[in-house]
Design a protein around this motif. Structure first.
Motif, PDB file in Angstrom:
ATOM      1  N   THR A  74      54.941  33.983  42.648  1.00 56.75           N
ATOM      2  CA  THR A  74      54.145  34.264  43.846  1.00 56.75           C
ATOM      3  C   THR A  74      54.839  35.295  44.731  1.00 56.75           C
ATOM      4  O   THR A  74      54.186  36.171  45.316  1.00 56.75           O
ATOM      5  CB  THR A  74      53.902  32.969  44.634  1.00 56.75           C
ATOM      6  OG1 THR A  74      53.212  32.019  43.808  1.00 56.75           O
ATOM      7  CG2 THR A  74      53.076  33.234  45.885  1.00 56.75           C
ATOM      8  N   VAL A 110      48.732  34.317  39.110  1.00 56.26           N
ATOM      9  CA  VAL A 110      48.967  34.320  40.559  1.00 56.26           C
ATOM     10  C   VAL A 110      48.210  35.508  41.174  1.00 56.26           C
ATOM     11  O   VAL A 110      48.359  36.638  40.714  1.00 56.26           O
ATOM     12  CB  VAL A 110      50.472  34.440  40.871  1.00 56.26           C
ATOM     13  CG1 VAL A 110      50.694  34.535  42.379  1.00 56.26           C
ATOM     14  CG2 VAL A 110      51.227  33.263  40.288  1.00 56.26           C
ATOM     15  N   THR A 120      39.792  31.946  43.726  1.00 51.78           N
ATOM     16  CA  THR A 120      40.295  30.848  44.563  1.00 51.78           C
ATOM     17  C   THR A 120      41.468  31.265  45.441  1.00 51.78           C
ATOM     18  O   THR A 120      41.842  30.543  46.361  1.00 51.78           O
ATOM     19  CB  THR A 120      40.731  29.671  43.683  1.00 51.78           C
ATOM     20  OG1 THR A 120      41.793  30.096  42.810  1.00 51.78           O
ATOM     21  CG2 THR A 120      39.566  29.160  42.841  1.00 51.78           C
ATOM     22  N   ARG A 121      42.076  32.428  45.116  1.00 50.38           N
ATOM     23  CA  ARG A 121      43.235  32.934  45.847  1.00 50.38           C
ATOM     24  C   ARG A 121      44.409  31.980  45.805  1.00 50.38           C
ATOM     25  O   ARG A 121      45.215  31.920  46.740  1.00 50.38           O
ATOM     26  CB  ARG A 121      42.873  33.259  47.296  1.00 50.38           C
ATOM     27  CG  ARG A 121      41.754  34.258  47.442  1.00 50.38           C
ATOM     28  CD  ARG A 121      41.594  34.719  48.871  1.00 50.38           C
ATOM     29  NE  ARG A 121      40.539  35.714  48.994  1.00 50.38           N
ATOM     30  CZ  ARG A 121      40.370  36.501  50.038  1.00 50.38           C
ATOM     31  NH1 ARG A 121      41.184  36.390  51.081  1.00 50.38           N
ATOM     32  NH2 ARG A 121      39.395  37.380  50.070  1.00 50.38           N
ATOM     33  N   THR A 122      44.509  31.233  44.737  1.00 48.44           N
ATOM     34  CA  THR A 122      45.613  30.284  44.560  1.00 48.44           C
ATOM     35  C   THR A 122      46.152  30.418  43.137  1.00 48.44           C
ATOM     36  O   THR A 122      45.402  30.740  42.204  1.00 48.44           O
ATOM     37  CB  THR A 122      45.162  28.831  44.785  1.00 48.44           C
ATOM     38  OG1 THR A 122      44.061  28.537  43.908  1.00 48.44           O
ATOM     39  CG2 THR A 122      44.739  28.611  46.225  1.00 48.44           C
ATOM     40  N   ALA A 154      41.831  32.655  39.411  1.00 51.32           N
ATOM     41  CA  ALA A 154      42.947  32.807  40.344  1.00 51.32           C
ATOM     42  C   ALA A 154      42.583  33.777  41.455  1.00 51.32           C
ATOM     43  O   ALA A 154      42.921  33.567  42.625  1.00 51.32           O
ATOM     44  CB  ALA A 154      44.189  33.284  39.606  1.00 51.32           C
TER      45      ALA A 154
END
Length: 432
Positions: free
Chosen positions: A170, A139, A107-109, A104
């Motif tokens: 988020t 997150v 990938t920054r997602t 997470a």
């Protein structure tokens, strides 16, 4: 029948609407609470515990954990958890890209997993993760295009996280990212402020020490000028050629010393402080002998009692600074010892120390002031204490501490007091 159907539909729809609205109000209330805590929490740990506890309840999960990214952004370290072993906070660490948490961050997602037991991306941490957890939502915390951490929630049951749940977590992560970034910035500012404050204090202290040391060579030079003035005025015999040469050389030696002291002041301005004092062996008896000779002119109103011991005594310390401390004590004697009273200097070895004493025939410093005289800007006049520019003894103690020595006051055995300056001996000593 149509009327019944028509009647039931309007009632069912508002019930669902009220449920969604209530859920949204609860979420907004929790987000507001996070923002409030960010400004009112007493410390970082309390804030993190409150956030993970509140997130656990708001998300309807069993576990919430928060990982903080290090400065190099290549590892994530557990900063807070609810539902797992809290003793592992600060110990559990994952590389960015390792496990679902690390992915997470990489990938920054957000990554949502229904069942981690069958997901190869999951990285089991022995001694921390517990059996029975299935669903997981990770997150990343992103602030100004930098990943500052990861927020995880986990459940015992298998669960497919809904879009609104992912969006809600988020949003929490975004708030937490700002709190983390600002907290780090504040910690950096406070750390730098402490460093600057300490540096400024060290400079001020050393400037006080060094500038006070200027007085001794100036006093010696003034004494020689007084002698020359008395000879020129005819109030004392004119010196012979050898004596005049001796006076000139002694005065020039003190001028050279002033040059060295100015260099020390410049070094303090560059922030070197009281660092750099050596701890090397030197002949303590010779150092005392030369210091007494240097100050003999200042002490001429007082009989000097000084008999150097026959044996060599080697001490460990900074010889130049050691002499400056002795000069300070002898200069004090020239100013404060009763006129015509004798001044005594001696050196001996006691246990693991070489000790030098300085005393006079006067009443000395009152016992109740034996510690206060080493404080900055304190002078003792008679038996009363007065504030002034007295920093000489404060400087002496700071210098002795910096080179691993000591300086203190004790009874001299004749109703007065004496100063003791001590440094470690070279090699093990025997207790006296």
């Amino acid at each position: 029948m149509i009327g019944v159907v028509t009647a039931t539909k309007p009632e069912a729809q508002p019930a669902r609407t009220r449920s969604a609205a209530g859920r949204r109000l609860d979420e907004l209330a929790f987000l507001h609470e996070i923002a409030r805590l960010a400004t009112q929490a007493r410390d970082w740990d309390e804030l993190m515990r409150t956030i993970v506890d509140g997130t656990t309840e708001a998300m309807g999960v069993e576990v919430c954990s928060f990982y903080l990214s290090d400065r190099d952004a290549d590892r994530l370290t557990l900063a807070a958890t609810n539902g797992l072993d809290r003793t592992q906070v600060g110990r559990v660490s994952l590389a960015v890209g390792q496990g679902i948490t690390g992915r997470a961050a990489a990938t920054r997602t957000p990554i949502a997993v229904r069942d981690v037991t069958i997901d190869r991306r999951f990285s089991w941490v022995r001694g921390f993760d517990i059996q029975g957890l299935h669903a997981m939502l990770s997150v990343p915390l992103v602030w100004q295009d930098e990943v500052v951490g990861v927020l995880n929630v986990q459940t015992l049951a298998k669960r497919t996280f809904k879009r609104r749940e992912i969006e809600f977590l988020t949003t929490i992560a975004a708030l937490l990212a700002g709190i983390v970034a600002k907290g780090r910035l504040q910690a950096e500012i406070e750390g730098r402020l402490q460093q600057l404050t300490a540096l400024d204090a060290a400079r001020a202290e050393l400037l006080s020490v060094v500038t006070h040391e200027l007085r001794t060579p100036l006093s010696v030079v003034r004494a020689y000028l007084d002698l020359l003035g008395e000879a020129a005025a005819g109030s004392s015999p004119a010196p012979g050629e050898a004596a005049a040469r001796e006076w000139r050389d002694a005065a020039l030696d003190q001028v050279s010393r002033l040059d060295r002291l100015v260099d020390s002041i410049l070094a303090s301005v560059r922030g070197e402080g009281l660092t750099g004092l050596s701890r090397a062996p030197f002949d303590a008896v010779a150092a005392v002998e030369e210091t007494v000779d240097t100050l003999r002119l200042l002490l001429r109103p007082h009989p000097i009692r000084w008999e150097p011991p026959a044996e060599t005594m080697v001490a460990i310390g900074d010889e130049t600074r050691f002499r400056q401390v002795l000069e300070q004590l002898l200069e004090n004697e020239s100013k404060y010892a009763p006129t015509a009273d004798g001044v005594s200097i001696g050196v001996w070895r006691r246990g693991d120390e070489i000790q030098v004493y300085v005393t006079d025939d006067g009443p000395g410093v009152p016992a109740e002031d034996w510690e206060s005289v080493f404080e900055p800007f304190v002078r003792i006049e008679g038996r009363g204490r007065s504030r002034g520019s007295g920093i000489g003894l404060f400087a002496a103690r700071r210098l002795m501490d910096a080179m691993g020595g000591r300086v203190w006051l004790e009874p001299n055995g004749y109703g007065g007091s004496r100063f003791i300056v001590a440094l470690p001996v070279e090699g093990p000593g025997e207790r006296a």
